[in-house]
Design a protein around this motif. Structure first.
Motif, PDB file in Angstrom:
ATOM      1  N   SER A 110       0.565  -1.172  -0.153  1.00 26.64           N
ATOM      2  CA  SER A 110       0.213  -0.316  -0.169  1.00 26.64           C
ATOM      3  C   SER A 110       0.462   1.026  -0.386  1.00 26.64           C
ATOM      4  O   SER A 110       0.832   2.385  -0.162  1.00 26.64           O
ATOM      5  N   GLY A 111       2.249   0.916   0.282  1.00 28.45           N
ATOM      6  CA  GLY A 111       2.947   2.598   0.360  1.00 28.45           C
ATOM      7  C   GLY A 111       4.358   1.697   0.450  1.00 28.45           C
ATOM      8  O   GLY A 111       4.312   1.234   1.493  1.00 28.45           O
ATOM      9  N   ILE A 112       5.505   2.449  -0.037  1.00 23.72           N
ATOM     10  CA  ILE A 112       6.626   2.324  -0.040  1.00 23.72           C
ATOM     11  C   ILE A 112       7.429   3.660   1.036  1.00 23.72           C
ATOM     12  O   ILE A 112       7.588   4.416   0.200  1.00 23.72           O
ATOM     13  N   ASN A 113       8.113   3.648   2.149  1.00 26.21           N
ATOM     14  CA  ASN A 113       8.625   4.994   2.548  1.00 26.21           C
ATOM     15  C   ASN A 113      10.452   4.602   2.448  1.00 26.21           C
ATOM     16  O   ASN A 113      10.464   4.665   0.609  1.00 26.21           O
TER      17      ASN A 113
ATOM     18  N   ALA B 150      24.182   3.053   1.898  1.00 25.62           N
ATOM     19  CA  ALA B 150      22.617   4.411   0.962  1.00 25.62           C
ATOM     20  C   ALA B 150      21.608   4.198   1.584  1.00 25.62           C
ATOM     21  O   ALA B 150      21.023   3.167   1.385  1.00 25.62           O
ATOM     22  N   HIS B 151      20.861   5.437   1.435  1.00 25.26           N
ATOM     23  CA  HIS B 151      19.690   5.654   1.691  1.00 25.26           C
ATOM     24  C   HIS B 151      18.790   6.857   0.844  1.00 25.26           C
ATOM     25  O   HIS B 151      19.158   7.725   1.082  1.00 25.26           O
ATOM     26  N   ILE B 152      17.582   5.665   0.839  1.00 26.63           N
ATOM     27  CA  ILE B 152      16.224   7.366  -0.360  1.00 26.63           C
ATOM     28  C   ILE B 152      15.232   7.134   0.457  1.00 26.63           C
ATOM     29  O   ILE B 152      14.891   6.329   0.742  1.00 26.63           O
ATOM     30  N   SER B 153      14.682   7.880   0.639  1.00 28.57           N
ATOM     31  CA  SER B 153      13.284   8.542   1.776  1.00 28.57           C
ATOM     32  C   SER B 153      12.537   8.499   0.455  1.00 28.57           C
ATOM     33  O   SER B 153      12.980   8.774  -0.569  1.00 28.57           O
ATOM     34  N   LYS B 154      11.157   8.753   0.612  1.00 30.62           N
ATOM     35  CA  LYS B 154      10.041   8.184   0.423  1.00 30.62           C
ATOM     36  C   LYS B 154       9.814   9.793  -0.775  1.00 30.62           C
ATOM     37  O   LYS B 154       9.434   9.590  -2.060  1.00 30.62           O
ATOM     38  N   ASP B 155       9.994  11.118  -0.623  1.00 30.43           N
ATOM     39  CA  ASP B 155      10.333  11.908  -0.511  1.00 30.43           C
ATOM     40  C   ASP B 155      11.636  12.345  -1.885  1.00 30.43           C
ATOM     41  O   ASP B 155      11.948  13.657  -2.288  1.00 30.43           O
ATOM     42  N   GLY B 156      12.909  11.373  -2.106  1.00 26.49           N
ATOM     43  CA  GLY B 156      14.071  11.437  -2.516  1.00 26.49           C
ATOM     44  C   GLY B 156      14.522  11.783  -1.737  1.00 26.49           C
ATOM     45  O   GLY B 156      16.096  11.753  -2.379  1.00 26.49           O
TER      46      GLY B 156
ATOM     47  N   PHE C 148      29.120   5.245  -5.601  1.00 22.78           N
ATOM     48  CA  PHE C 148      27.406   5.313  -5.819  1.00 22.78           C
ATOM     49  C   PHE C 148      26.622   6.277  -5.488  1.00 22.78           C
ATOM     50  O   PHE C 148      26.441   7.138  -5.640  1.00 22.78           O
ATOM     51  N   THR C 149      24.853   6.134  -6.076  1.00 24.73           N
ATOM     52  CA  THR C 149      24.419   6.842  -6.795  1.00 24.73           C
ATOM     53  C   THR C 149      23.012   5.442  -6.491  1.00 24.73           C
ATOM     54  O   THR C 149      22.961   4.215  -7.552  1.00 24.73           O
ATOM     55  N   ILE C 150      22.160   6.748  -5.564  1.00 25.72           N
ATOM     56  CA  ILE C 150      21.052   5.461  -5.077  1.00 25.72           C
ATOM     57  C   ILE C 150      19.701   6.134  -5.690  1.00 25.72           C
ATOM     58  O   ILE C 150      19.939   6.977  -5.944  1.00 25.72           O
ATOM     59  N   SER C 151      18.752   4.778  -6.809  1.00 22.86           N
ATOM     60  CA  SER C 151      18.046   6.364  -7.185  1.00 22.86           C
ATOM     61  C   SER C 151      16.499   4.564  -6.843  1.00 22.86           C
ATOM     62  O   SER C 151      17.002   3.220  -6.257  1.00 22.86           O
TER      63      SER C 151
END
Length: 115
Positions: free
Chosen positions: A29-32, A49-55, A67-70
């Motif tokens: 239903s949702g991924i943060n 690396a960490h990426i939030s829901k808002d980027g 390294f690049t997370i996306s």
């Protein structure tokens, strides 16, 4: 049931590149937050690396600039582009994500950097 499946690991020479993918599937239903961790041989697991829901993005110092997370929210997928790989990057790489207010982990994908 939610699952995370990593792919893209393998053997690469020092200085080379790999792109890891991690796809979430199931009743979502949702991924943060979505993260990449790794576990070096004989060491504890560490955040890469960490990426939030808002980027918003955070990298561990030892991978900054390499390294690049996306993420692709439409595909429920997080990526890790790894450039300028070093032998000390050899590890099992795991993704994890906060999905439906619970954390889930993938089974990992092995990255070996060796000549």
């Amino acid at each position: 049931q939610v699952q995370l499946v990593e792919s893209g690991g393998g053997l690469v020479q020092p200085g080379g590149s790999l792109r890891l993918s991690c796809a979430a599937s199931g009743s979502i239903s949702g991924i943060n937050a979505m993260n990449w961790d790794r576990q070096l041989p004989g060491k504890e697991r560490e955040l890469v690396a960490h990426i939030s829901k808002d980027g918003s993005i955070h990298y561990a110092d030892h991978v900054k600039g390499r390294f690049t997370i996306s993420r692709d929210n439409a595909k429920n997928t997080v990526y890790l582009q790894m450039n300028s790989l070093k032998p000390e990057d050899t590890a099992v790489y795991y993704c994890n994500a906060l999905i439906n207010d619970n954390y889930y982990w993938g089974k990992g994908t092995l990255v070996t950097v060796s000549a």
